[in-house]
Design a protein around this motif. Sequence first.
Motif, PDB file in Angstrom:
ATOM      1  N   ASN A  75       0.843  -1.191   0.000  1.00  0.00           N
ATOM      2  CA  ASN A  75       0.000   0.000   0.000  1.00  0.00           C
ATOM      3  C   ASN A  75       0.886   1.251   0.000  1.00  0.00           C
ATOM      4  OD1 ASN A  75      -1.770   2.109   0.553  1.00  0.00           O
ATOM      5  ND2 ASN A  75      -2.933   0.938   2.070  1.00  0.00           N
ATOM      6  N   GLN A  76       0.834   2.019  -1.077  1.00  0.00           N
ATOM      7  CA  GLN A  76       1.689   3.199  -1.217  1.00  0.00           C
ATOM      8  C   GLN A  76       1.323   4.279  -0.198  1.00  0.00           C
ATOM      9  OE1 GLN A  76       4.335   3.485  -3.441  1.00  0.00           O
ATOM     10  NE2 GLN A  76       4.827   5.343  -2.327  1.00  0.00           N
ATOM     11  N   ASP A  77       0.047   4.462   0.104  1.00  0.00           N
ATOM     12  CA  ASP A  77      -0.368   5.469   1.088  1.00  0.00           C
ATOM     13  C   ASP A  77       0.187   5.140   2.475  1.00  0.00           C
ATOM     14  OD1 ASP A  77      -1.759   6.950  -0.797  1.00  0.00           O
ATOM     15  OD2 ASP A  77      -3.625   5.823  -0.454  1.00  0.00           O
ATOM     16  N   ASN A  78       0.119   3.874   2.850  1.00  0.00           N
ATOM     17  CA  ASN A  78       0.662   3.442   4.144  1.00  0.00           C
ATOM     18  C   ASN A  78       2.176   3.671   4.184  1.00  0.00           C
ATOM     19  OD1 ASN A  78       0.789   2.344   6.687  1.00  0.00           O
ATOM     20  ND2 ASN A  78       0.767   0.225   5.971  1.00  0.00           N
ATOM     21  N   ASP A  80       3.884   5.916   2.429  1.00  0.00           N
ATOM     22  CA  ASP A  80       4.141   7.352   2.496  1.00  0.00           C
ATOM     23  C   ASP A  80       3.896   7.888   3.902  1.00  0.00           C
ATOM     24  OD1 ASP A  80       4.830   7.397  -0.163  1.00  0.00           O
ATOM     25  OD2 ASP A  80       2.814   7.962  -0.839  1.00  0.00           O
ATOM     26  N   ARG A  81       2.826   7.414   4.575  1.00  0.00           N
ATOM     27  CA  ARG A  81       2.546   7.869   5.946  1.00  0.00           C
ATOM     28  C   ARG A  81       3.659   7.461   6.896  1.00  0.00           C
ATOM     29  NH1 ARG A  81       0.934   6.328  10.670  1.00  0.00           N
ATOM     30  NH2 ARG A  81       0.654   4.159  10.127  1.00  0.00           N
TER      31      ARG A  81
END
Length: 86
Positions: A75-78, A80-81
């Motif tokens: 998961n790219q969003d995870n 990045d976070r």
Amino acid sequence: LVGRGRPMQESPHLNQENLKMKSAAILASLIASAAAFAPAKQAAKTTAIGAFEGELGDQPPLGYFDPLGLVADGNQDNFDRLRYVE
């Protein structure tokens, strides 16, 4: 019987046993030496997550190292976070 001038004779059975033992020892040494110099199997140089290759922290020889599996789903969003809070 050595004192009478005749050499002591070994039985043919003992000679065959000695030959078998020597042959077995030589064979075992050859097998062991061949195994010592055989090339080692190479591990696959792929990572479980190809999505984050080339990111900061992607260094040889490990590639992208995520021992806790925090971004194992890709998961790219995870990702990045986690980089932001890091």
